[in-house]
Write a protein that holds these residues in place. Structure first.
Motif, PDB file in Angstrom:
ATOM      1  N   ILE A  54       0.803  -1.093   0.010  1.00  0.00           N
ATOM      2  CA  ILE A  54      -0.055  -0.034  -0.159  1.00  0.00           C
ATOM      3  C   ILE A  54       0.799   1.187  -0.100  1.00  0.00           C
ATOM      4  N   ALA A  55       1.775   1.298   0.745  1.00  0.00           N
ATOM      5  CA  ALA A  55       2.792   2.596   1.034  1.00  0.00           C
ATOM      6  C   ALA A  55       3.453   2.817  -0.509  1.00  0.00           C
ATOM      7  N   VAL A  56       3.975   1.756  -0.813  1.00  0.00           N
ATOM      8  CA  VAL A  56       4.688   1.798  -2.218  1.00  0.00           C
ATOM      9  C   VAL A  56       3.664   2.297  -3.352  1.00  0.00           C
ATOM     10  N   PHE A  57       2.648   1.587  -3.378  1.00  0.00           N
ATOM     11  CA  PHE A  57       1.571   2.093  -4.525  1.00  0.00           C
ATOM     12  C   PHE A  57       1.157   3.594  -4.172  1.00  0.00           C
ATOM     13  N   LEU A  58       0.961   3.946  -2.861  1.00  0.00           N
ATOM     14  CA  LEU A  58       0.532   5.271  -2.715  1.00  0.00           C
ATOM     15  C   LEU A  58       1.877   6.224  -3.312  1.00  0.00           C
ATOM     16  N   VAL A  59       2.978   5.963  -2.834  1.00  0.00           N
ATOM     17  CA  VAL A  59       3.960   7.025  -3.158  1.00  0.00           C
ATOM     18  C   VAL A  59       4.225   6.719  -4.988  1.00  0.00           C
ATOM     19  N   LEU A  60       3.951   5.631  -5.671  1.00  0.00           N
ATOM     20  CA  LEU A  60       3.941   5.626  -7.020  1.00  0.00           C
ATOM     21  C   LEU A  60       2.917   6.579  -7.564  1.00  0.00           C
ATOM     22  N   CYS A  61       1.745   6.372  -7.011  1.00  0.00           N
ATOM     23  CA  CYS A  61       0.628   7.284  -7.443  1.00  0.00           C
ATOM     24  C   CYS A  61       1.029   9.028  -7.407  1.00  0.00           C
ATOM     25  N   VAL A  62       1.996   9.262  -6.318  1.00  0.00           N
ATOM     26  CA  VAL A  62       2.350  10.672  -6.172  1.00  0.00           C
ATOM     27  C   VAL A  62       3.242  10.979  -7.293  1.00  0.00           C
ATOM     28  N   GLU A  63       4.212   9.781  -7.291  1.00  0.00           N
ATOM     29  CA  GLU A  63       5.143   9.959  -8.283  1.00  0.00           C
ATOM     30  C   GLU A  63       4.680  10.454  -9.797  1.00  0.00           C
ATOM     31  N   VAL A  64       3.665   9.713 -10.073  1.00  0.00           N
ATOM     32  CA  VAL A  64       3.012   9.748 -11.293  1.00  0.00           C
ATOM     33  C   VAL A  64       2.283  11.241 -11.371  1.00  0.00           C
ATOM     34  N   VAL A  65       2.028  11.796 -10.340  1.00  0.00           N
ATOM     35  CA  VAL A  65       1.310  13.205 -10.292  1.00  0.00           C
ATOM     36  C   VAL A  65       2.305  14.158 -10.560  1.00  0.00           C
ATOM     37  N   LEU A  66       3.565  13.944 -10.072  1.00  0.00           N
ATOM     38  CA  LEU A  66       4.794  14.531 -10.302  1.00  0.00           C
ATOM     39  C   LEU A  66       5.364  14.674 -11.886  1.00  0.00           C
ATOM     40  N   VAL A  67       4.986  13.581 -12.243  1.00  0.00           N
ATOM     41  CA  VAL A  67       5.673  13.537 -13.700  1.00  0.00           C
ATOM     42  C   VAL A  67       4.484  14.056 -14.610  1.00  0.00           C
ATOM     43  N   ALA A  68       3.261  14.118 -14.287  1.00  0.00           N
ATOM     44  CA  ALA A  68       2.366  14.609 -15.204  1.00  0.00           C
ATOM     45  C   ALA A  68       2.410  16.451 -15.036  1.00  0.00           C
ATOM     46  N   THR A  69       2.823  16.287 -13.710  1.00  0.00           N
ATOM     47  CA  THR A  69       2.806  17.972 -13.497  1.00  0.00           C
ATOM     48  C   THR A  69       4.041  18.492 -14.392  1.00  0.00           C
ATOM     49  N   TRP A  70       5.261  17.649 -14.320  1.00  0.00           N
ATOM     50  CA  TRP A  70       6.203  18.141 -15.110  1.00  0.00           C
ATOM     51  C   TRP A  70       5.895  18.289 -16.535  1.00  0.00           C
ATOM     52  N   LYS A  71       5.162  17.613 -17.114  1.00  0.00           N
ATOM     53  CA  LYS A  71       4.744  17.661 -18.510  1.00  0.00           C
ATOM     54  C   LYS A  71       3.765  18.590 -18.765  1.00  0.00           C
ATOM     55  N   LEU A  72       3.155  19.054 -17.774  1.00  0.00           N
ATOM     56  CA  LEU A  72       2.064  20.293 -17.755  1.00  0.00           C
ATOM     57  C   LEU A  72       2.848  21.648 -17.842  1.00  0.00           C
ATOM     58  N   LEU A  73       3.973  21.316 -17.036  1.00  0.00           N
ATOM     59  CA  LEU A  73       4.876  22.742 -17.149  1.00  0.00           C
ATOM     60  C   LEU A  73       5.529  22.876 -18.359  1.00  0.00           C
ATOM     61  N   THR A  74       6.067  21.679 -18.993  1.00  0.00           N
ATOM     62  CA  THR A  74       6.609  21.830 -20.438  1.00  0.00           C
ATOM     63  C   THR A  74       5.636  22.422 -21.212  1.00  0.00           C
ATOM     64  N   ALA A  85      -3.382  17.847 -25.654  1.00  0.00           N
ATOM     65  CA  ALA A  85      -2.226  17.040 -24.808  1.00  0.00           C
ATOM     66  C   ALA A  85      -2.226  17.502 -23.442  1.00  0.00           C
ATOM     67  N   SER A  86      -2.674  18.587 -23.123  1.00  0.00           N
ATOM     68  CA  SER A  86      -2.774  18.922 -21.746  1.00  0.00           C
ATOM     69  C   SER A  86      -3.854  18.298 -21.024  1.00  0.00           C
ATOM     70  N   LEU A  87      -5.067  18.014 -21.600  1.00  0.00           N
ATOM     71  CA  LEU A  87      -5.956  17.383 -21.112  1.00  0.00           C
ATOM     72  C   LEU A  87      -5.631  15.802 -20.779  1.00  0.00           C
ATOM     73  N   ARG A  88      -4.844  15.223 -21.558  1.00  0.00           N
ATOM     74  CA  ARG A  88      -4.253  13.853 -21.264  1.00  0.00           C
ATOM     75  C   ARG A  88      -3.650  13.805 -20.088  1.00  0.00           C
ATOM     76  N   TRP A  89      -2.615  14.780 -19.600  1.00  0.00           N
ATOM     77  CA  TRP A  89      -2.079  14.753 -18.375  1.00  0.00           C
ATOM     78  C   TRP A  89      -2.771  15.236 -17.308  1.00  0.00           C
ATOM     79  N   VAL A  90      -3.683  16.068 -17.444  1.00  0.00           N
ATOM     80  CA  VAL A  90      -4.687  16.297 -16.348  1.00  0.00           C
ATOM     81  C   VAL A  90      -5.413  14.941 -15.882  1.00  0.00           C
ATOM     82  N   ASP A  91      -5.825  14.207 -17.121  1.00  0.00           N
ATOM     83  CA  ASP A  91      -6.584  12.864 -16.729  1.00  0.00           C
ATOM     84  C   ASP A  91      -5.663  12.154 -15.991  1.00  0.00           C
ATOM     85  N   VAL A  92      -4.242  11.931 -16.190  1.00  0.00           N
ATOM     86  CA  VAL A  92      -3.505  11.230 -15.683  1.00  0.00           C
ATOM     87  C   VAL A  92      -3.400  11.486 -14.102  1.00  0.00           C
TER      88      VAL A  92
END
Length: 159
Positions: A54-74, A85-92
């Motif tokens: 559970i802990a590893v999965f929750l951290v993985l979800c936060v990491e996914v949000v960080l990567v999506a945020t990076w892509k949105l910043l790009t 393209a931005s809508l896809r990352w917000v969906d993530v």
């Protein structure tokens, strides 16, 4: 006043730092801490692997949000934020937060029915409500982004 360029650069630096810290927690600290706690409390030994997963999965979800945020910043940096393209990352982000919500709701139910005192269920309820608010905020922001994207497309068609 902080300009958009500096804010994006600073946010990227902090995203990298946060991602690195999360990887350390995910691979070393959380599994090690859970292993130590379950070794100190033998009656909790059967929870070691489920809690670690559970802990590893929750951290993985936060990491996914960080990567999506990076892509949105790009996309912001390239002035392409109002595209599909931005809508896809917000969906993530929305789906990652939904996954976190499901895990916390499940933990709330499990702990709520098995707890001796209200402390932990109340804490889990608070976190679940906070995640719900964040998820709903992201859904609303996605709708606003969709509207802005449509307006920009209409404006480009006129020009």
């Amino acid at each position: 006043m902080v300009t958009e360029k500096w804010a994006v650069a600073a946010l990227r630096v902090f995203l990298v730092v946060l991602f690195a810290v999360l990887v350390v927690f995910q691979t070393m600290s959380l599994p090690g801490g859970i292993a130590y706690n379950t070794s100190q409390n033998p009656h909790d030994a059967n929870l070691r692997w489920p809690l670690t997963a559970i802990a590893v999965f929750l951290v993985l979800c936060v990491e996914v949000v960080l990567v999506a945020t990076w892509k949105l910043l790009t996309l912001v940096k390239k002035d392409r934020i109002f595209t599909t393209a931005s809508l896809r990352w917000v969906d993530v982000i929305v789906w990652a937060v939904a996954a976190v919500w499901l895990v916390f709701a499940g933990m709330l139910l499990f702990v709520g029915f098995n707890a001796d005192d209200p402390g932990m269920p109340m804490l889990l309820f608070l976190v679940t409500v906070a995640i719900t608010v964040f998820w709903l905020l992201m859904v609303v922001m996605r709708a606003l982004l969709r509207q802005a994207t449509a307006l920009r497309s209409d404006m480009e068609a006129v020009i």
